[in-house]
Each structure stands twice: as C-alpha cells, then as structure tokens.
Enzyme design. Structure first.
Site, PDB file in Angstrom:
ATOM      1  N   HIS A  34       0.858  -1.172   0.000  1.00 38.94           N
ATOM      2  CA  HIS A  34       0.000   0.000   0.000  1.00 38.94           C
ATOM      3  C   HIS A  34       0.902   1.231   0.000  1.00 38.94           C
ATOM      4  O   HIS A  34       2.057   1.165   0.444  1.00 38.94           O
ATOM      5  CB  HIS A  34      -0.883   0.023   1.249  1.00 38.94           C
ATOM      6  N   CYS A  48      -0.204   2.548  -4.476  1.00 39.26           N
ATOM      7  CA  CYS A  48      -0.982   3.752  -4.760  1.00 39.26           C
ATOM      8  C   CYS A  48      -0.157   4.988  -4.455  1.00 39.26           C
ATOM      9  O   CYS A  48       0.781   4.964  -3.650  1.00 39.26           O
ATOM     10  CB  CYS A  48      -2.245   3.774  -3.917  1.00 39.26           C
TER      11      CYS A  48
END
Length: 468
Positions: free
Chosen positions: A275, A318
């Site tokens: 992430h 991301c």
C-alpha cells in the site's frame, strides 16, 4: 570474474538429475560454505539461497545458479556433496546417462522451448509422462512437486487452471548475436553473469492491531512470484522479502545497497510492492518508508559500487486514494477489453518520515558525477498536481502494472530498451478497464508512468552471453 558457463556435459547431467536433486538434496550451511570457499558462490548468492523457506526452493535456486558459475562449478558441487554425506547424489550425477531414444529429444530442448510441431499442451503432457516413467525433468519450478502430487486432476483441467488464474509465463525471448553487436556500444554495459542483483519487497498482510485501515493485498503474493521468475530468467539473482515493517524495509535496503558483490555486476533492480501514498510506501506496521530515502540510498554518493551502472526501480503502490473513473473518448469504441474483477490497492495519507543520511567521503579528487544519475523508476499510478491515483490489482493474477511489466519484458526485452518497454507498459495500462459490476471499481481506469535519469539506452540483452 568466473569463466562463463559450465561444460555442456556437466550442464546436461544437472538437468538430467534435477527432479531428483530438488527432492533429495539437502542444501545446508555446510554445503553452501563449501561452495563459497571454492569461490563458486558469492556471499550474496549464498544468502539468497539460504533465505528460501523450503528445502526444495533452496535446491532449485542453487541449481539455477550452478550452470552460470564456470567450468569448475560441477566438480566443486560434487565435492561438496561428498563432504555433506550425500554421496548417492554425487554418484547419480557422475554416472553415464541412460540411452533412450524417446527421451533424447526432450533433453535437447532448452527450458521453456517447444519441440517443432508440438503445441505447449503436447509438450506439457509429454513431459508429465516422462516424469512418471523415469522421474526426470528439466530444472523445475518450485511448485512442481505440489503439482505432481495432484494426480487426480487431468492435464487439461490443470492447464486450464493455470491459464485462467496465473500471469503469462511464456519464456523470455532471447537477444540475438547480431542485435547485441549492433547496440552494445551506445548502451549501458550489460555483460556480467549474473546481470545483477534484484531485491523484491512485497507486503501482503498488514498488522490489524497497529493499522486496521490497511487491508490484505490479495493477489500481492502473485506479483512477487512473477517478478522473481522474470528477473531470474533475465539472469538476475533475486531475493524476495515479504511482510516487512517500515524499519525492516529500511534495514533490508541498507544491507542490499552495501553488498560488495555489486562491484562485479552491471546493474541492479529494486521492486517495492505495498500500500502507499504519494512519495512513500507502507510497512506492515502502518509506518511509511519514504521513496526519496530509497533513491538516495542508491545514489552516487551512498552506493559507489553502482556508480555509472543502471539502477531500476519498480513501485507497485498507490500514490493517493482517488479512483480514476475515466473519461469517455470522443468517437471512441464502445468500450475496451476488461480483465476480471479488480481490487483497489489503496493506502491512506500519513505524515512524512524522511531522514537525512550521512554522506560518504570519496577521498581523492576524481571525475565528478551528479549526486543522482543512471536511475529509472516505473510507477503503477500517476502523480499530479491535482490528482494522485490508485493502483489496481486483480486478486488472482496480481496487479495490472506487474502483469503488463512481466508480459512486456518477456516479449520485448530481446530488442527494446527499458524506457521503451515502460512506454509499452503505459500503453497496455491505458487500454485496461476494471470489470466489477455493482462496485465503484466497475470500468475504472489506471495510468502508469516512469521517471528516468538514464544516460544511455538500457538493453538487458536477455539470454545472450558475450565472449570475453
């Protein structure tokens, strides 16, 4: 530098016995130390072998390395087998091969190639029958034993499952001699074997106690295996670490960039999968590792052994939480082809955690280099002034970016430099569209990008070894 390549008869012996070796070979510290003492394995190679979690995977990695470690590697390996009380395996390797006309043709095929006139399905069935008959195969994937156990599944059903649930794993296309000669002068040197060392850090499961908002990255485990396979085929020594805290990631990277064996190779690769937010990726403890620190660790001041050598970075994370819903194309087609259901690979914003590092005094005056150069970094998603987008991930096939990077490297690295490969990855990503009816991800889009301070073309020249 070792002379390149093992003698052909020794290479064939390893290949002939590889299935038995993977099942019976005990790769322990004594065996590895014996090969190190004989200058067959470097310290980094030994570490990459011993960090594998299963005996079969350690054996598999050693068997991949040995044919590339010079003409003495085979005799040294046999000596190490005797020293570790594995004389039966030494005898197996040194006995003359059995003559069998039906098997000879298969033995002459390199891993990943198909015999003329046969399809991939026929080759798979022929190889499976051969294993059942004599327990032989070419160097296996780590999962080969597990597949062999599931005999209840037919060849057809197993192959369909692999096609449906796994990324493309066609062999890396080899570079030709003529292409190498016509492009080697204007590109980065890429002659060493291995080409370099690759570090893959993949965070899949996050601590729910410290960071409940970071969901497991389903499909993330597919990505690190895809990267391990493709860079191994591209002749890199790959080390994979999974589920590290931010501090663990930092320590791992610091150790990697200090490896003395970087001196003898021509490049390096770093892949970070987690992430993330703009400018940072998450550790499993919810703390952030700043990408600026990562790039600084490999710059010309902090990593002198990689000066003037290409350093490749691939970031699957991301760079924000905004979902790209796409824009209808004027006079465009009705819709693009869509993969199966995708999952958002989003983290959440957090404070910066940059930390200054002490610079290395290089001593005597020399030709000066910029602080940072010879780097290229592919990002799974965009950074922009008004938008930082999320990266998309298929829970079975892995992330869009890693899927397309894998496919393009396998098909195009033979005659395409890395910057153009990443342009082709961008094109593939642009054409993708999420397919998850009834969710916000339906018909969502993604756009990858890359930055570069490369000063020459970067060709990987796969499967080509120049004669020194």
């Amino acid at each position: 530098m070792l002379e390149c390549g093992m003698l052909n008869r020794d290479r064939q012996a390893l290949r002939r016995c590889s299935a038995t070796l993977c099942k019976q070979l005990v790769v322990d510290e004594l065996l590895v130390q014996s090969l190190q003492a004989d200058n067959i394995l470097t310290e980094a190679m030994a570490e990459s072998i011993m960090t594998e979690q299963t005996s079969q995977k350690r054996s598999w990695r050693l068997l991949l390395l040995l044919p590339k470690r010079g003409p003495r590697a085979f005799s040294s390996f046999c000596s190490a087998l005797r020293d570790t009380e594995q004389q039966h395996l030494c005898d197996l390797l040194t006995q003359p091969p059995e003559k069998d006309g039906k098997d000879t043709h298969l033995e002459s095929i390199q891993p990943g190639e198909e015999p003329e006139g046969q399809t991939g399905r026929q080759v798979m069935q022929t190889a499976e029958k051969r294993r059942e008959r004599c327990g032989d195969s070419s160097l296996p994937h780590p999962t080969q034993e597990e597949i062999a156990v599931k005999r209840a599944r037919t060849h057809e059903s197993m192959e369909f499952s692999l096609d449906a649930d796994s990324p493309i794993n066609t062999p890396v296309h080899p570079c030709t001699h003529d292409f190498y000669l016509s492009h080697c002068q204007q590109s980065y040197r890429m002659k060493s074997s291995p080409r370099g060392f690759a570090l893959v850090i993949s965070n899949v499961t996050f601590d729910p106690c410290t960071e409940p908002d970071l969901d497991p990255r389903k499909g993330g485990e597919v990505d690190d295996e895809v990267l391990r396979k493709v860079f191994t085929e591209l002749d890199y020594v790959v080390t994979v670490h999974r589920d590290l805290t931010a501090q663990g990631m930092r320590a791992c990277i610091e150790n990697f960039c200090r490896w003395p064996d970087h001196r003898t190779v021509d490049s390096c690769v770093v892949c970070l999968l987690s992430h993330g937010v703009e400018g940072a990726v998450y550790g499993t403890d919810g703390q952030l590792l700043q990408l600026e620190w990562v790039f600084e660790a490999f710059d010309n001041a902090h990593c002198p052994l990689l000066q003037n050598k290409p350093k490749m970075f691939f970031i699957q994370a991301c760079r924000g939480e905004m979902l790209d819903c796409g824009v209808e194309q004027i006079d465009g087609p009705v819709r693009t082809c869509s993969p199966s259901c995708e999952q958002l690979d989003a983290g959440r914003e957090g404070p910066a955690d940059a930390e200054s590092r002490q610079r290395v005094d290089m001593g005597r005056p020399r030709i000066k280099l910029p602080q940072r150069s010879d780097m290229i970094c592919g990002f799974a998603s965009l950074k922009g002034q008004r938008i930082s987008t999320a990266a998309m991930r298929n829970t079975k096939k892995g992330s869009w970016f890693i899927q397309d990077l894998n496919t393009t490297l396998r098909q195009q690295a033979k005659d395409t430099h890395l910057a153009d490969i990443l342009v082709q990855v961008n094109r593939r990503i642009k054409e993708r569209e999420g397919h998850a009816p009834g969710t916000p991800h339906h018909r969502c889009k993604e756009m990858s990008e890359f930055t570069s301070s490369l000063c020459k073309d970067l060709y990987l020249f796969p499967k080509y070894q120049p004669q020194y």
